[in-house]
Design an enzyme around this catalytic site. Structure first.
Site, PDB file in Angstrom:
ATOM      1  CG  HIS A   1     -12.746  11.023  11.289  1.00 24.27           C
ATOM      2  ND1 HIS A   1     -13.226  10.217  10.279  1.00 24.27           N
ATOM      3  CD2 HIS A   1     -12.235  10.171  12.222  1.00 24.27           C
ATOM      4  CE1 HIS A   1     -13.014   8.948  10.597  1.00 24.27           C
ATOM      5  NE2 HIS A   1     -12.404   8.894  11.774  1.00 24.27           N
ATOM      6  CD  GLU A   2     -10.030  11.015  15.119  1.00 23.37           C
ATOM      7  OE1 GLU A   2     -10.650  10.281  15.900  1.00 23.37           O
ATOM      8  OE2 GLU A   2      -9.428  10.586  14.119  1.00 23.37           O
TER       9      GLU A   2
ATOM     10  CG  ASP B   1     -14.449   9.203   6.824  1.00 26.55           C
ATOM     11  OD1 ASP B   1     -13.611   9.668   7.611  1.00 26.55           O
ATOM     12  OD2 ASP B   1     -14.244   8.194   6.118  1.00 26.55           O
TER      13      ASP B   1
ATOM     14  NE  ARG C   1      -1.218   1.588   4.004  1.00 26.03           N
ATOM     15  CZ  ARG C   1      -1.332   1.511   5.320  1.00 26.03           C
ATOM     16  NH1 ARG C   1      -2.337   0.865   5.855  1.00 26.03           N
ATOM     17  NH2 ARG C   1      -0.442   2.057   6.120  1.00 26.03           N
TER      18      ARG C   1
ATOM     19  CG  HIS D   1     -10.781   3.233   9.017  1.00 25.84           C
ATOM     20  ND1 HIS D   1     -10.196   2.361   9.903  1.00 25.84           N
ATOM     21  CD2 HIS D   1     -10.829   4.433   9.633  1.00 25.84           C
ATOM     22  CE1 HIS D   1      -9.899   3.016  11.027  1.00 25.84           C
ATOM     23  NE2 HIS D   1     -10.270   4.278  10.890  1.00 25.84           N
TER      24      HIS D   1
HETATM   25 ZN   LIG Z   1     -11.996   7.168  12.839  1.00 26.83          ZN
END
Ligand SMILES: [Zn+2]
Length: 741
Positions: free
Chosen positions: A571-572, A642, A105, A703
């Protein structure tokens, strides 16, 4: 602190190289864890067919802007319509130009991580200086021992053998005369593994109770040393696994004895245990049973809890007495209850086989500390079992990541001292406050929430504990020296160094059972390119490692920063309100939906309907490269985060822009501020993947893969389609949109 209920920004599907399940705890006197090539800028004057006129805007020509423009140009595929496929638009050239070679990746994250690794290696390979404090000296020693391959080649074999004889009284496979056919001996070996951080039967550790995060409790989870469950059902895979074991065993002992039957039996037992493992979706539900040591004894009476937990683990390793009243939280119930049955049956039937497998689990975890003949076999096996694939096969980088993980605050100090721009801490803190504030404004707009539920959510949003950059204590010499006082590393003995650290971490973790939980401490070292939310401490954390371009640069325009770290911050924050996070209140106490004690039933029902829209939408996304659809259920928490995160950050940016005016644009690009906000967001998720990695990411990851982290979120945002003038019904602007936050 384990990773059990820590929500991360990105998938870490690469196994920690060195058994690392626990983090050094921080309390007042003890503690808790590709080079972006710059191309010469080509000033491509591209007239975006759909951009509104931007002539009136000034152009920013600072270094930060030119660098950012350069990256945009390098990554983008200008020939694609952003309204049809925004990921291909932002990352098309990145994917085309990136060569994977041995890597499984390469993403924007990996490039930054690599760069961080290089920076750290420059610092850590320098010889000791007089100004280095003891923990820094020890971190350097640890690195040198990891890099000392000739010593590993020379002594690695003998070390492993001596260790096995000392800790386990030999390996019955090869040392049958030492074998003791006694039940107690099996428990002794089980605990010997535990002492070095290898959890054979189940994971055991101390961390905050789910029902009251100020109290430490004792937790049991399914272990992680197995292969993926699905492999155990495939004959072909099992045959290669057995061949692999046979090769390792021949290296360990070159005697000619035929071990086929022994290996068959060992793998059979391993398979029996593994078949009960919970999959990712089952695990993420976080179902658990509250018990005590006493009730464990009653409910699983065939297992000797007294010997194993009370005497061996707590008393002998941790020097702590715990009684039958000690609370336990038992997760992965199906696995644990069956594993205990299988273990105790084997104990009656074939103690030798059990012992053989126990020691195999240790050897399997230790391959990387051994001579190349051993460690060199893993990459070959990894072709069959992608979860064994490593992030990098470059020794220096591997060693750097290892020392960063094992001594995160000592290494973090070096990183911050040398590479972190301290202005970033203050400026990004302000951004976080702006986005947090925006989220609160949004909470007040939702008509699907009633007053009571909204109030609970607002209180929670208000009391988020924010951690940015690094903890101040890393610059307190006395504190750091005390924190790492037991880390007395050898220059050459990598094997010993690693197991010494594991032992320290285990002892330290067990001792936490006697202490009050300090909720507001740092849980991550600064030299990491990731971000976190912890529901039990209601804490968001942005380590110094992620506070760099393209996420954040104090000299970059804010439309880039909000599209980068801003979306990460959102996001957090949103994790505190995703399908799992929303069940924890402002104090980190877990409330089940049935209790009705946090949100009203109606609000929960409305929430679930909205979440279903996201689940269905993502379940429909097809990963073309492997022709598989995403698992919308398993990834829902991250997808919710997200979607909310990008929206919160966009709105916060617009509010900022309203106050401060429009910022200058990037050179060589004909995009306006809003468009650049979304483009920078897209580019943080650029990535190219091997199919084997994607298979693993789709089946096990929490994710969505990068592609859909970009497309899913932008598809759901009106502001996106407005920014790019998309027509309703275009691929990246579907008519049906999903939204919770
Ligand atoms: Zn997350």
């Amino acid at each position: 602190m384990s990773e059990a209920i820590q929500f991360e920004l990105k998938e870490n599907l690469v196994p920690a190289k060195y058994a690392q399940r626990l983090k050094k705890s921080i309390s007042l006197l003890s503690g808790i864890v590709t080079t972006l090539t710059l191309f010469v800028i080509v000033l491509v004057v591209f007239v975006a067919r759909k951009s509104p006129s931007i002539e009136k805007n000034k152009i920013c020509l600072s270094h930060a802007c030119v660098k950012a423009a350069n990256m945009v140009i390098e990554n983008m595929n200008f020939s694609v319509d952003p309204c049809e496929d925004f990921y291909e638009f932002t990352c098309g050239s990145f994917v085309k130009k990136t060569v994977l070679a041995e890597n499984q990746r390469i993403s924007t994250f990996d490039r930054i991580e690599n760069q961080l690794g290089q920076s750290l290696s420059d610092l850590l390979t320098q010889s000791d200086s007089e100004s280095d404090i003891e923990p820094i000296k020890n971190a350097k020693k640890f690195l040198r021992s990891c890099l000392n391959e000739s010593n590993i080649e020379k002594n690695g074999d003998a070390k492993l053998m001596r260790f096995i004889i000392k800790e386990f009284d030999g390996w019955p496979l090869f040392d049958p005369i030492f074998f003791r056919n006694e039940t107690q001996h099996a428990y002794k070996n089980l605990a010997a593994l535990y002492k070095y951080g290898i959890f054979f039967l189940f994971d055991l550790y101390v961390n905050p109770s789910i029902s009251n995060p100020t109290i430490p409790t004792f937790k049991i989870y399914q272990p992680s040393w197995f292969l993926d469950k699905s492999y155990y059902e495939k004959e072909e895979k099992m045959n290669s696994y057995k061949n692999f074991i046979a090769k390792i065993l021949r290296l360990y002992n070159s005697s000619n004895s035929d071990l086929t039957d022994d290996i068959d039996k060992m793998v059979e037992l391993e398979k029996k245990l593994a078949m009960n493992l919970l999959n990712t979706a089952e695990k993420r539900i976080m179902a658990y049973e509250k018990m005590t040591i006493g009730s464990l004894k009653k409910n699983f009476s065939e297992f000797d809890w007294e010997t194993f937990i009370q005497k061996k683990v707590f008393k002998e390793i941790g020097n702590i007495s715990i009684g039958d009243n000690q609370e336990v939280e038992l997760f992965s119930f199906r696995y644990v209850s069956n594993a205990i049955k299988i273990f105790t049956e084997e104990l009656k039937k074939d103690k030798k086989n059990l012992d053989n497998l126990l020691i195999w689990s240790f050897v399997k975890k230790s391959l990387h500390f051994l001579p190349k003949a051993y460690s060199g076999l893993t990459p070959k096996l990894a072709k069959m079992f992608p979860e064994l694939e490593r992030f990098t096969n470059e020794r220096l980088l591997e060693c750097i990541y290892s020392v960063t993980e094992q001594m995160e605050y000592a290494v973090g100090r070096l990183y911050v001292e040398n590479f972190f721009n301290h202005d970033s801490k203050k400026a990004s803190f302000e951004m976080i406050k702006n986005i947090q504030n925006e989220f609160k404004i949004m909470l007040n707009e939702y008509d699907w929430m009633d007053r009571v539920s909204r109030k609970a959510a607002l209180e929670k949003a208000d009391s988020i504990d924010i951690k940015v950059g690094f903890p101040e204590f890393i610059f307190n010499d006395t504190y750091l020296i005390e924190m790492y006082q037991e880390y007395k590393m050898s220059e050459v003995e990598f094997f010993e160094n690693t197991y010494l650290i594991n032992r320290i971490l285990i002892e330290d973790n067990l001792k936490q059972i006697l202490k009050k939980v300090e909720r507001k401490v740092w849980q991550m070292g600064p030299a990491i390119v990731n971000a976190f939310y912890n529901p039990q401490s209601n804490q968001i954390c942005f380590p110094a490692g992620i506070l760099q371009a393209p996420f954040y640069d104090s000299k970059s325009p804010n439309y880039l920063n909000y599209g980068g770290i801003g979306a990460v911050i959102g996001h957090e924050i949103t994790h505190g309100f995703d399908d799992r996070g929303r069940k924890f209140d402002k104090d980190g106490i877990f409330h089940s939906d049935d209790s009705g004690s946090l949100w009203s039933n109606k609000a929960v029902e409305n929430y679930k309907n909205k979440a279903q829209c996201i689940i269905d939408q993502y379940s429909n996304f097809l990963v073309k490269q492997i022709n598989k659809r995403l698992n919308g259920n398993q990834t829902q928490g991250e997808n919710i985060a997200d979607n909310g995160g990008l929206k919160e950050s966009y709105r916060a940016y617009k509010r900022w822009e309203e106050k401060n005016g429009k910022e200058p644009l990037l050179p060589g690009l004909n995009f306006n501020q809003d468009q650049l906000f979304f483009i920078n967001y897209g580019q943080i998720w650029c990535g190219k993947y091997k199919s084997s990695y994607l298979e693993k990411a789709v089946s096990k990851g929490l994710h969505s893969v990068g592609d859909f982290r970009v497309r899913g979120t932008t598809m759901n945002m009106e502001a996106f389609s407005k920014a790019f003038n998309c027509k309703p019904g275009q691929q990246n602007n579907p008519i049906k949109k999903c939204s919770i936050w």
